[in-house]
Design a protein around this motif. Structure first.
Motif, PDB file in Angstrom:
ATOM      1  N   LEU A  96       5.613   8.438  13.317  1.00 50.07           N
ATOM      2  CA  LEU A  96       6.986   8.782  12.952  1.00 50.07           C
ATOM      3  C   LEU A  96       7.082  10.198  12.377  1.00 50.07           C
ATOM      4  O   LEU A  96       8.146  10.817  12.438  1.00 50.07           O
ATOM      5  CB  LEU A  96       7.545   7.743  11.980  1.00 50.07           C
ATOM      6  CG  LEU A  96       7.726   6.350  12.612  1.00 50.07           C
ATOM      7  CD1 LEU A  96       8.222   5.344  11.580  1.00 50.07           C
ATOM      8  CD2 LEU A  96       8.682   6.391  13.806  1.00 50.07           C
ATOM      9  N   MET A  97       5.995  10.712  11.829  1.00 51.65           N
ATOM     10  CA  MET A  97       5.972  12.141  11.482  1.00 51.65           C
ATOM     11  C   MET A  97       6.098  12.979  12.748  1.00 51.65           C
ATOM     12  O   MET A  97       6.796  13.993  12.774  1.00 51.65           O
ATOM     13  CB  MET A  97       4.684  12.490  10.734  1.00 51.65           C
ATOM     14  CG  MET A  97       4.644  12.047   9.288  1.00 51.65           C
ATOM     15  SD  MET A  97       3.081  12.463   8.472  1.00 51.65           S
ATOM     16  CE  MET A  97       3.157  14.261   8.492  1.00 51.65           C
ATOM     17  N   VAL A 122       0.838  -1.205   0.000  1.00 53.38           N
ATOM     18  CA  VAL A 122       0.000   0.000   0.000  1.00 53.38           C
ATOM     19  C   VAL A 122       0.871   1.252   0.000  1.00 53.38           C
ATOM     20  O   VAL A 122       0.634   2.200  -0.763  1.00 53.38           O
ATOM     21  CB  VAL A 122      -0.947  -0.002   1.212  1.00 53.38           C
ATOM     22  CG1 VAL A 122      -1.662   1.341   1.345  1.00 53.38           C
ATOM     23  CG2 VAL A 122      -1.966  -1.125   1.088  1.00 53.38           C
ATOM     24  N   LEU A 123       1.910   1.261   0.823  1.00 50.45           N
ATOM     25  CA  LEU A 123       2.787   2.428   0.887  1.00 50.45           C
ATOM     26  C   LEU A 123       3.564   2.624  -0.418  1.00 50.45           C
ATOM     27  O   LEU A 123       3.761   3.763  -0.865  1.00 50.45           O
ATOM     28  CB  LEU A 123       3.763   2.279   2.057  1.00 50.45           C
ATOM     29  CG  LEU A 123       3.175   2.502   3.450  1.00 50.45           C
ATOM     30  CD1 LEU A 123       4.193   2.166   4.530  1.00 50.45           C
ATOM     31  CD2 LEU A 123       2.697   3.941   3.602  1.00 50.45           C
ATOM     32  N   THR A 153      11.313  11.002   4.343  1.00 50.45           N
ATOM     33  CA  THR A 153      10.041  11.050   5.043  1.00 50.45           C
ATOM     34  C   THR A 153       9.705   9.687   5.641  1.00 50.45           C
ATOM     35  O   THR A 153      10.132   8.644   5.127  1.00 50.45           O
ATOM     36  CB  THR A 153       8.903  11.453   4.096  1.00 50.45           C
ATOM     37  OG1 THR A 153       8.718  10.424   3.107  1.00 50.45           O
ATOM     38  CG2 THR A 153       9.212  12.774   3.409  1.00 50.45           C
ATOM     39  N   PRO A 154       8.896   9.652   6.729  1.00 48.19           N
ATOM     40  CA  PRO A 154       8.452   8.371   7.282  1.00 48.19           C
ATOM     41  C   PRO A 154       7.683   7.530   6.275  1.00 48.19           C
ATOM     42  O   PRO A 154       7.762   6.297   6.305  1.00 48.19           O
ATOM     43  CB  PRO A 154       7.550   8.791   8.450  1.00 48.19           C
ATOM     44  CG  PRO A 154       8.048  10.134   8.845  1.00 48.19           C
ATOM     45  CD  PRO A 154       8.476  10.787   7.569  1.00 48.19           C
ATOM     46  N   SER A 190      14.212   8.796  13.386  1.00 49.40           N
ATOM     47  CA  SER A 190      14.626  10.169  13.635  1.00 49.40           C
ATOM     48  C   SER A 190      15.909  10.491  12.871  1.00 49.40           C
ATOM     49  O   SER A 190      16.049  11.572  12.288  1.00 49.40           O
ATOM     50  CB  SER A 190      14.837  10.380  15.137  1.00 49.40           C
ATOM     51  OG  SER A 190      15.225  11.709  15.413  1.00 49.40           O
ATOM     52  N   ARG A 191      16.822   9.527  12.853  1.00 53.86           N
ATOM     53  CA  ARG A 191      18.093   9.714  12.130  1.00 53.86           C
ATOM     54  C   ARG A 191      17.851   9.880  10.635  1.00 53.86           C
ATOM     55  O   ARG A 191      18.443  10.754   9.994  1.00 53.86           O
ATOM     56  CB  ARG A 191      19.000   8.502  12.393  1.00 53.86           C
ATOM     57  CG  ARG A 191      20.330   8.528  11.640  1.00 53.86           C
ATOM     58  CD  ARG A 191      21.247   9.599  12.193  1.00 53.86           C
ATOM     59  NE  ARG A 191      22.551   9.583  11.557  1.00 53.86           N
ATOM     60  CZ  ARG A 191      22.834  10.159  10.397  1.00 53.86           C
ATOM     61  NH1 ARG A 191      21.875  10.829   9.750  1.00 53.86           N
ATOM     62  NH2 ARG A 191      24.045  10.106   9.886  1.00 53.86           N
TER      63      ARG A 191
END
Length: 303
Positions: free
Chosen positions: A231-232, A44-45, A176-177, A168-169
């Motif tokens: 994660l955003m 899906v992503l 982007t997440p 985060s790194r």
């Protein structure tokens, strides 16, 4: 305001995925259920990335982080939680998971050289005391393997925290997440698929409305939407402050557990839940300012 929206979406979705995980246990082997979940979510992503014309291979510099996130966040993390829920009520597993903010802060100190206040250790002690209170009523109904389930859930929380730092790194590298999740989920699903095939496990799903609806819920809202939103938030206000979401997971999860698993609330349950929340609030650095940044959408400046 956008931070607050991400927060609410994450809490509502992840507060209920624990029950959906419980509904997948039984017929289909655990690694196979997780593989199906992240194969579907990654597809899906990938489709979303193609529609947005953002599909590409991860940069070479980011590839080690993508692989590590796939192993930690979308493989080991869920193997631990699925196995833990075989012996521990889903709401209590969510409570153990709520210690993630403190682990994020500790890991940030160990691996990213971020400052850590002594209050983090105080918060950890208070939070652990809360978990002991939550499990006190369960001693009367203690089952074989429940202690192991608690330890496995704790290990899963450590894996989750590691995945936060990796995300985060990579966001610091401009990724982007949405992009990193697509590839990291595919990595996790691939590892689980290969391992399951080598072990001779059947990949046939359980053809029941309960299992299939849980699979779709975990793959789309639970993984595609939930992880992207969370994660955003990690990228916007940092992993330790984004983990405020976990403060409300136990409340939502325990309510769901009481409705569908006959989990019984007691005075110890309420006390334990309050201590876990208090421990996280004590342990988070600059808690008041971070929460204000979350609610107002302003950029958080640690001081």
């Amino acid at each position: 305001m956008f931070n607050l929206m991400l927060y609410v979406v994450t809490v509502l979705i992840w507060g209920t995925t624990w029950l959906a995980i419980k509904w997948q246990l039984g017929v289909v082997p655990v690694p196979v259920s997780i593989a199906w979940r992240f194969l579907l979510a990654s597809l899906v992503l990938m489709l979303v990335l193609m529609l947005r014309r953002e599909w590409r291979l991860p940069p070479k510099a980011a590839m080690p982080f993508v692989l590590a996130q796939g192993v930690a966040l979308f493989c080991l993390n869920f193997l631990c939680f699925y196995h833990a829920e075989q012996t521990v009520p889903s709401g209590l597993v969510a409570v153990i998971f709520s210690l993630a903010p403190i682990l994020n802060t500790i890991n940030g100190k160990l691996f990213l050289k971020r400052d850590m206040q002594p209050s983090v250790l105080v918060g950890a002690v208070v939070g652990l005391a809360g978990i002991v209170c939550l499990f006190l009523p369960e001693w009367r109904h203690w089952q074989a393997g429940m202690g192991q389930g608690v330890l496995v859930a704790a290990l899963g929380t450590i894996c989750f925290s590691s995945g936060n730092l990796l995300s985060s790194r990579m966001q610091g590298m401009g990724l982007t997440p949405l992009f990193t999740n697509a590839w990291a989920m595919l990595v996790g699903a691939t590892i689980l698929t290969v391992g399951s095939l080598l072990a001779g496990l059947s990949f046939e799903p359980e053809w029941t409305p309960r299992y299939l609806s849980a699979l779709v819920y975990l793959a789309i809202p639970g993984s595609v939407i939930g992880f992207t939103a969370y994660l955003m938030l990690v990228g916007r206000i940092g992993p330790d402050r984004a983990a405020y979401c976990t403060l409300l997971f136990p409340v939502v999860a325990l309510v769901a557990s009481s409705l569908f698993e006959q989990y019984q609330w007691t005075g110890w349950t309420v006390l334990g839940l309050l201590l876990v929340v208090a421990g996280n609030l004590i342990g988070l650095v600059n808690a008041r300012r971070a929460l204000w940044a979350l609610l107002t959408g302003r950029q958080f400046q640690p001081g």
